[in-house]
Design an enzyme around this catalytic site. Structure first.
Site, short mmCIF file in Angstrom:
data_model
loop_
_atom_site.label_atom_id
_atom_site.label_comp_id
_atom_site.label_asym_id
_atom_site.label_seq_id
_atom_site.Cartn_x
_atom_site.Cartn_y
_atom_site.Cartn_z
N GLN A 195 -0.35 -50.05 -65.56
CA GLN A 195 -0.13 -49.16 -66.50
C GLN A 195 -1.01 -47.89 -66.16
O GLN A 195 -1.25 -46.87 -67.15
CB GLN A 195 -0.40 -49.79 -67.84
CG GLN A 195 0.63 -50.61 -68.37
CD GLN A 195 1.68 -49.97 -68.96
OE1 GLN A 195 1.87 -48.72 -68.66
NE2 GLN A 195 2.56 -50.64 -69.88
N ASP A 246 -5.05 -32.88 -84.30
CA ASP A 246 -4.65 -34.12 -84.68
C ASP A 246 -5.77 -34.93 -85.55
O ASP A 246 -6.45 -34.17 -86.23
CB ASP A 246 -4.09 -35.04 -83.38
CG ASP A 246 -3.28 -36.19 -83.55
OD1 ASP A 246 -3.42 -36.93 -84.21
OD2 ASP A 246 -2.18 -35.89 -83.01
N ASP A 302 -11.26 -42.05 -69.75
CA ASP A 302 -10.12 -41.19 -69.11
C ASP A 302 -9.90 -39.86 -69.68
O ASP A 302 -9.20 -39.26 -69.34
CB ASP A 302 -8.74 -42.14 -69.48
CG ASP A 302 -8.97 -43.34 -69.27
OD1 ASP A 302 -9.91 -43.80 -68.29
OD2 ASP A 302 -7.91 -44.31 -69.28
N HIS A 316 -4.63 -42.06 -83.40
CA HIS A 316 -3.52 -41.29 -83.24
C HIS A 316 -3.84 -39.86 -82.14
O HIS A 316 -3.18 -39.75 -80.98
CB HIS A 316 -2.64 -40.67 -84.41
CG HIS A 316 -1.45 -39.97 -83.93
ND1 HIS A 316 -1.21 -38.73 -83.91
CD2 HIS A 316 -0.29 -40.50 -84.04
CE1 HIS A 316 -0.02 -38.20 -83.79
NE2 HIS A 316 0.63 -39.39 -83.98
N SER A 354 5.71 -38.00 -81.92
CA SER A 354 4.40 -37.74 -81.54
C SER A 354 3.84 -37.86 -80.18
O SER A 354 3.24 -37.33 -79.63
CB SER A 354 3.33 -38.53 -82.44
OG SER A 354 3.11 -38.13 -83.81
#
Length: 422
Positions: free
Chosen positions: A117, A147, A156, A184, A362
């Site tokens: 991934q 956000d 990361d 989110h 989103s």
């Protein structure tokens, strides 16, 4: 559309804004229905009488001062009703806006990096390379993620962080504070610019871009329009003050328009900022694009699934749609979908330092924001309008033919199509 060099400009239409259905709530900010009328809520106060305006400021205090537009403050229902009777003062409740995800909770969460991934399907799709293991680009461009905040210590993301600000406290922002307790915002930031965590993590579209993490929503994923508007304006001011290129990503929305946000988007856009926004999750019904995506100066992004039909990726059923009557015009009108990007079952960074899979427009929006940053870095002399035009052209070259409402050319489901890396 006419091609003029590598980057080209598209005309923007000055049109009025629509009132669509989005599928994320847009309550009026009042909690009085659950109590005795003493619960406070956010209010926008405007007045043609400066003396009266100052009196109200002294009595209630100021949350955000928008100068000519008035100021926001908090009061209860009784106080609000009393001010409404004053003919010299105009008051209105400030609406709440919410994150634009298709589901309330992540579809999956991972404490550590999941196998295979490092470049999720959406990254492979937007790079048009199923074997890609690492991404690049975006250097010198700032992506402002408005956000729930961002975990700026995520392995990361931490190398990308340039600004971290909290706009939910009012009056002014809090610097070096943008804690994400919802997840989110961290997920969105990862799709846009995660840098792989020194090779052991996930990659976003533009890992060399700088992150401006602006917390405008609370830990429940909702927030007031005035906090969002203040952050939008601040991003515009920062772009001018620092002489830098800024892409705003707003993976949030409301079914109804807020004048504060409309004016803020226009303000930032006129300062050279490119505004990217989620289309909303009220599909597949026509006329369901939410705000700010519905605004003519924002790029509304539809969500694609990792599913190929008719030779192309498929527009997700949950993704909001525009109107079929504007199909084929290749022009930005009120409530149009502009472009499409991966938005279903998207794997990205999570607020606890791990990873999660979420679906929604989103998730599509930051893919487009990252691509915009990558393009802008390649052509630093381009304007925000030029980069927007390039996104449209790349989408035009990659038509989407699958999903309700999708078809050849500019359609109300996928817009111009799927903009990708070239």
């Amino acid at each position: 559309m006419k091609r003029s060099g590598k980057i080209f400009t598209t005309a923007m239409l000055a049109v009025t804004l629509m009132m669509p259905t989005m599928g994320v709530s847009a309550n009026e900010g009042s909690e009085s229905a659950n109590g005795n009328g003493n619960e406070k809520f956010r209010v926008l106060v405007d007045s043609s009488n400066q003396k009266n305006l100052n009196n109200v400021k002294d009595q209630y205090g100021v949350h955000w001062d928008f100068k000519g537009e008035g100021f926001t403050t908090e009061m209860n229902e009784k106080q609000f009703n009393a001010l409404q009777k004053n003919k010299n003062i105009k008051v209105e409740k400030v609406p709440e806006w919410e994150i634009a995800t298709a589901t309330d909770k992540p579809e999956a969460k991972y404490d550590t990096m999941a196998a295979s991934q490092s470049t999720p399907w959406g990254i492979k799709a937007i790079y048009n390379n199923s074997s890609i293991t690492k991404t690049s680009g975006g250097a010198g461009i700032n992506i402002a993620v408005l956000d729930t905040g961002v975990n700026t210590n995520h392995p990361d993301l931490r190398n990308n962080v340039e600004q971290c600000k909290d706009f939910t406290v009012g009056t002014t922002y809090t610097n070096n504070s943008c804690t994400d307790r919802q997840g989110h915002g961290t997920h969105v930031a990862g799709s846009a610019l995660a840098d792989g965590g020194n090779g052991s993590g996930v990659y976003g579209v533009a890992p060399d871009a700088d992150l401006w993490a602006y917390k405008v929503l609370g830990d429940d994923g909702s927030g007031y329009a005035d906090d969002i508007a203040a952050a939008i304006r601040h991003a515009g001011d920062q772009a001018s003050a620092l002489g830098t290129k800024v892409v705003i990503n707003m993976s949030l929305g409301s079914a109804g328009e807020s004048s504060l946000i409309t004016n803020a988007v226009n303000y930032a856009y006129n300062k050279g900022v490119l505004v990217i926004a989620a289309a909303g999750n009220s599909g597949p019904y026509q006329g369901s694009i939410g705000y700010p995506g519905a605004l003519v100066n924002a790029v509304a992004v539809a969500a694609l699934e990792n599913r190929v039909q008719n030779g192309t990726y498929r527009v997700a059923d949950f993704s909001s749609r525009g109107y079929s009557r504007t199909d084929g015009d290749y022009a930005i009108q009120k409530g149009d979908v502009e472009i499409s990007a991966p938005g279903a079952a998207v794997y990205s960074t999570w607020y606890d330092g791990g990873y999660a899979t979420i679906s929604g427009t989103s998730m599509a929006s930051p893919h487009a924001a990252g691509l915009a940053a990558k393009i802008w870095a390649q052509y630093p002399s381009a304007s925000n309008v030029d980069v927007r035009g390039e996104l449209q052209y790349r989408a035009y070259e990659n038509d989407i033919l699958s999903g309700s409402g999708a078809g050849y050319g500019d359609d109300y489901a996928s817009g111009f199509g799927f903009a990708t890396v070239q």
